[in-house]
Structure formats: structure tokens, C-alpha cells
Design a protein around this motif. Structure first.
Motif, mmCIF file in Angstrom:
data_model
loop_
_atom_site.group_PDB
_atom_site.id
_atom_site.type_symbol
_atom_site.label_atom_id
_atom_site.label_comp_id
_atom_site.label_asym_id
_atom_site.label_seq_id
_atom_site.Cartn_x
_atom_site.Cartn_y
_atom_site.Cartn_z
ATOM 1 N N THR A 1 4.582 40.053 -1.255
ATOM 2 C CA THR A 1 4.422 39.646 -2.645
ATOM 3 C C THR A 1 5.691 38.944 -3.084
ATOM 4 O O THR A 1 6.794 39.411 -2.795
ATOM 5 C CB THR A 1 4.163 40.872 -3.551
ATOM 6 O OG1 THR A 1 3.006 41.557 -3.086
ATOM 7 C CG2 THR A 1 3.956 40.460 -4.991
ATOM 8 N N GLN B 1 1.402 26.808 -11.938
ATOM 9 C CA GLN B 1 1.019 28.219 -11.924
ATOM 10 C C GLN B 1 1.921 29.014 -12.857
ATOM 11 O O GLN B 1 3.116 28.749 -12.949
ATOM 12 C CB GLN B 1 1.120 28.770 -10.496
ATOM 13 C CG GLN B 1 0.195 28.073 -9.517
ATOM 14 C CD GLN B 1 -1.249 28.154 -9.954
ATOM 15 O OE1 GLN B 1 -1.765 29.226 -10.225
ATOM 16 N NE2 GLN B 1 -1.907 27.005 -10.029
ATOM 17 N N ASP C 1 3.493 37.759 -10.220
ATOM 18 C CA ASP C 1 3.528 38.203 -8.826
ATOM 19 C C ASP C 1 2.372 37.578 -8.059
ATOM 20 O O ASP C 1 1.228 37.610 -8.529
ATOM 21 C CB ASP C 1 3.423 39.724 -8.748
ATOM 22 C CG ASP C 1 4.623 40.421 -9.355
ATOM 23 O OD1 ASP C 1 5.736 39.880 -9.235
ATOM 24 O OD2 ASP C 1 4.446 41.503 -9.935
ATOM 25 N N TYR C 2 2.667 37.054 -6.876
ATOM 26 C CA TYR C 2 1.672 36.393 -6.045
ATOM 27 C C TYR C 2 1.675 37.000 -4.648
ATOM 28 O O TYR C 2 2.743 37.203 -4.059
ATOM 29 C CB TYR C 2 1.967 34.896 -5.943
ATOM 30 C CG TYR C 2 1.726 34.164 -7.237
ATOM 31 C CD1 TYR C 2 0.517 33.533 -7.472
ATOM 32 C CD2 TYR C 2 2.698 34.140 -8.223
ATOM 33 C CE1 TYR C 2 0.289 32.874 -8.667
ATOM 34 C CE2 TYR C 2 2.473 33.489 -9.426
ATOM 35 C CZ TYR C 2 1.260 32.853 -9.644
ATOM 36 O OH TYR C 2 1.034 32.223 -10.822
ATOM 37 N N ASP C 3 0.483 37.269 -4.122
ATOM 38 C CA ASP C 3 0.352 37.748 -2.751
ATOM 39 C C ASP C 3 0.475 36.558 -1.809
ATOM 40 O O ASP C 3 -0.105 35.493 -2.050
ATOM 41 C CB ASP C 3 -0.995 38.433 -2.535
ATOM 42 C CG ASP C 3 -1.077 39.772 -3.255
ATOM 43 O OD1 ASP C 3 -0.046 40.445 -3.387
ATOM 44 O OD2 ASP C 3 -2.188 40.142 -3.683
ATOM 45 N N ILE D 1 -1.187 31.370 -0.165
ATOM 46 C CA ILE D 1 -0.902 32.014 -1.441
ATOM 47 C C ILE D 1 -2.228 32.371 -2.095
ATOM 48 O O ILE D 1 -3.195 31.605 -2.030
ATOM 49 C CB ILE D 1 -0.037 31.115 -2.355
ATOM 50 C CG1 ILE D 1 0.422 31.874 -3.598
ATOM 51 C CG2 ILE D 1 -0.776 29.833 -2.736
ATOM 52 C CD1 ILE D 1 1.500 31.161 -4.407
ATOM 53 N N HIS D 2 -2.275 33.547 -2.698
ATOM 54 C CA HIS D 2 -3.453 34.001 -3.419
ATOM 55 C C HIS D 2 -3.286 33.633 -4.888
ATOM 56 O O HIS D 2 -2.295 34.021 -5.515
ATOM 57 C CB HIS D 2 -3.617 35.521 -3.291
ATOM 58 C CG HIS D 2 -3.916 35.964 -1.900
ATOM 59 N ND1 HIS D 2 -5.140 36.459 -1.540
ATOM 60 C CD2 HIS D 2 -3.162 35.984 -0.772
ATOM 61 C CE1 HIS D 2 -5.128 36.775 -0.256
ATOM 62 N NE2 HIS D 2 -3.927 36.491 0.229
ATOM 63 N N LEU D 3 -4.240 32.896 -5.421
ATOM 64 C CA LEU D 3 -4.237 32.507 -6.824
ATOM 65 C C LEU D 3 -5.441 33.134 -7.500
ATOM 66 O O LEU D 3 -6.493 33.227 -6.900
ATOM 67 C CB LEU D 3 -4.308 30.989 -6.972
ATOM 68 C CG LEU D 3 -3.181 30.187 -6.319
ATOM 69 C CD1 LEU D 3 -3.448 28.704 -6.475
ATOM 70 C CD2 LEU D 3 -1.833 30.545 -6.908
ATOM 71 N N ALA E 1 -2.205 34.723 -10.220
ATOM 72 C CA ALA E 1 -1.225 35.803 -10.116
ATOM 73 C C ALA E 1 -1.918 37.144 -10.307
ATOM 74 O O ALA E 1 -2.978 37.233 -10.926
ATOM 75 C CB ALA E 1 -0.138 35.629 -11.173
ATOM 76 N N ARG E 2 -1.322 38.197 -9.792
ATOM 77 C CA ARG E 2 -1.890 39.544 -9.900
ATOM 78 C C ARG E 2 -2.179 39.949 -11.336
ATOM 79 O O ARG E 2 -3.137 40.649 -11.609
ATOM 80 C CB ARG E 2 -0.932 40.573 -9.305
ATOM 81 C CG ARG E 2 -0.882 40.567 -7.830
ATOM 82 C CD ARG E 2 0.060 41.632 -7.375
ATOM 83 N NE ARG E 2 -0.008 41.769 -5.936
ATOM 84 C CZ ARG E 2 0.319 42.865 -5.316
ATOM 85 N NH1 ARG E 2 0.753 43.904 -5.980
ATOM 86 N NH2 ARG E 2 0.238 42.922 -4.006
ATOM 87 N N SER F 1 -10.781 34.048 -7.765
ATOM 88 C CA SER F 1 -9.517 33.870 -7.066
ATOM 89 C C SER F 1 -9.738 32.923 -5.898
ATOM 90 O O SER F 1 -10.868 32.683 -5.487
ATOM 91 C CB SER F 1 -8.967 35.203 -6.577
ATOM 92 O OG SER F 1 -9.831 35.754 -5.607
#
Length: 88
Positions: free
Chosen positions: A9, A25, A29-31, A54-56, A58-59, A66
Motif C-alpha cells: 500500500t 487521482q 491510500d492505494y493498493d 495500481i488499484h483505483l 483509493a481505499r 474499481s
């Protein structure tokens, strides 16, 4: 070849942009997933990074959808450094 995925993260204090992602963005926090493959032909176990995702969003986002996008790891590192410099 044998592969693995490492998850981490990252945190941005300020909005940021990366090539290949159309919109700026928000901070948060981004995974991050890093796909690695085993390097054959050496006498010890070693892996090399072959892809970074990158997972979009953010958490902390309230969005229900997503997506996972491929990004350049060096560009991610540069964006994180720039974010830290602005925060200081």
C-alpha cells in the motif's frame, strides 16, 4: 517460470497523476500489486519485477466500482518522492 505477486500500500498526501491514468487521482491510500518472476540459471533464489498495477480508486473512496491499471514502477516511485517533497 515461477511467479509471485507482492501486494503493498502506498500513501499520497496530495492529488497525483500517472501516465496512462486519464484523471488526477485524489490523495489517499492505494493498493499496489507487483508481479515478479523467478530468475532461472543462478545459484540463489531471486525474482525480477515484470509488472506493476495500481488499484483505483483509493481505499477511502466511496465509489462502488474499481479498476486495476498497469503502471510504470519508476514513475510511481517518482510521484511518491514528489508527494513527500511537497509535504515537507
Amino acid at each position: 517460470m515461477t511467479g509471485r505477486t507482492k501486494r503493498s500500500t502506498v500513501h499520497f498526501d496530495r492529488p497525483f497523476a500517472l501516465r496512462g491514468i486519464e484523471e488526477i487521482q485524489p490523495a489517499g491510500d492505494y493498493d499496489i500489486d507487483q508481479d515478479e518472476e523467478l530468475i532461472d540459471g543462478i545459484s540463489w533464489i531471486a525474482y525480477r519485477r515484470v509488472a506493476t498495477y495500481i488499484h483505483l480508486p483509493a481505499r477511502s473512496s466511496n465509489l462502488l466500482t474499481s479498476q486495476v491499471l498497469a503502471i510504470d514502477y519508476a514513475e510511481l516511485e517518482a510521484a511518491l518522492r514528489q508527494d513527500q517533497e511537497k509535504a515537507a
